[in-house]
Write an enzyme that holds these catalytic residues in place. Structure first.
Site, PDB file in Angstrom:
ATOM      1  N   ASN A  21     -14.982   5.664   3.886  1.00 52.50           N
ATOM      2  CA  ASN A  21     -15.216   4.624   5.177  1.00 52.50           C
ATOM      3  C   ASN A  21     -14.430   4.911   6.185  1.00 52.50           C
ATOM      4  OD1 ASN A  21     -17.415   3.469   3.718  1.00 52.50           O
ATOM      5  ND2 ASN A  21     -16.143   2.446   2.712  1.00 52.50           N
ATOM      6  N   TYR A  66       0.969  -1.367   0.062  1.00 55.17           N
ATOM      7  CA  TYR A  66       0.146   0.048  -0.054  1.00 55.17           C
ATOM      8  C   TYR A  66       0.837   1.318  -0.001  1.00 55.17           C
ATOM      9  CZ  TYR A  66      -3.668  -3.195   1.312  1.00 55.17           C
ATOM     10  OH  TYR A  66      -4.565  -4.416   1.147  1.00 55.17           O
ATOM     11  N   HIS A  91      -4.847   5.895  -1.345  1.00 56.25           N
ATOM     12  CA  HIS A  91      -5.480   5.581  -0.121  1.00 56.25           C
ATOM     13  C   HIS A  91      -4.447   6.187   1.060  1.00 56.25           C
ATOM     14  CE1 HIS A  91      -9.546   5.260   0.912  1.00 56.25           C
ATOM     15  NE2 HIS A  91      -9.290   3.781   1.124  1.00 56.25           N
ATOM     16  N   TYR A 126      -6.546  -0.995   9.239  1.00 54.69           N
ATOM     17  CA  TYR A 126      -6.809  -0.734   8.096  1.00 54.69           C
ATOM     18  C   TYR A 126      -7.870   0.286   7.899  1.00 54.69           C
ATOM     19  CZ  TYR A 126      -4.062  -4.511   6.478  1.00 54.69           C
ATOM     20  OH  TYR A 126      -3.195  -5.352   6.363  1.00 54.69           O
ATOM     21  N   ASN A 137     -10.841   1.244   6.869  1.00 57.33           N
ATOM     22  CA  ASN A 137     -12.258   1.356   7.225  1.00 57.33           C
ATOM     23  C   ASN A 137     -12.740   1.158   8.713  1.00 57.33           C
ATOM     24  OD1 ASN A 137     -12.792   1.599   4.716  1.00 57.33           O
ATOM     25  ND2 ASN A 137     -13.510  -0.720   4.289  1.00 57.33           N
TER      26      ASN A 137
END
Length: 189
Positions: free
Chosen positions: A112, A14, A19, A64, A66
């Protein structure tokens, strides 16, 4: 005292994705103020330091995206930080690449991670720095978990630096001043 939270996902896969903008901005602040983000607690990595006379906690949740609210509420409760002093930095598809937007409160806008933070804090009144990643031409998940093109990366590096300055401005000057200074600025190549 301020809690400065960068949203992102842990793991090498990531790194430098759209994000993970929040993690990138927190890293810039940490470097500028010699804050080591090497302690594990609050379902994340954190470090303590100062911006001027103000104590700050830099937090990168490891839940993470969310489930970021779990990490934020634990740190906020531990340090007894007012919601108005929790600054959250994250990516926003509704803002063009090259722009950022500072806000003192507001809805999740479909994000989210922010939605989860609002649920855990039971409030949407906390400052945030929304970093534009632009609208996807593809599947949203693939887009936010994808990396910027070389041209975009050039712009994003400048926006990340400006986003860090916006966070620092919130701490030093307040949300309204940071909004006046950084909202509407557009970085181009």
């Amino acid at each position: 005292m301020y809690l400065v939270v960068g949203l992102g996902n842990i793991g090498k896969e990531y790194k430098q994705t759209r994000h993970n903008i929040g993690f990138d901005v927190v890293d810039i602040i940490a470097e500028k103020y010699n804050i080591e983000i090497n302690r594990q607690k609050f379902k994340g990595s954190y470090g303590e330091g100062r911006i001027g006379n103000e104590k700050i906690i830099l937090l990168k949740p490891s839940t993470y995206m969310n489930l970021s609210g779990e990490s934020v509420i634990e740190a906020a409760n531990f340090y007894k930080i007012d919601k108005e002093n929790i600054i959250v930095i994250y990516d926003d598809m509704s803002i063009d690449i090259g722009k950022l937007r500072v806000r003192g409160k507001g809805s999740a806008g479909g994000h989210n991670g922010i939605k989860n933070i609002i649920q855990h804090l039971n409030s949407d009144i906390f400052p945030r720095v929304r970093v534009g990643i632009g609208q996807p031409d593809e599947n949203v998940v693939n887009y936010v978990l994808g990396k910027f093109s070389k041209d975009q990366r050039e712009i994003i590096e400048k926006v990340l630096a400006m986003s860090a300055k916006a966070c620092i401005s919130i701490v030093e000057d307040g949300v309204t001043e940071a909004m006046n200074k950084y909202n509407g600025v557009k970085i181009e190549v």
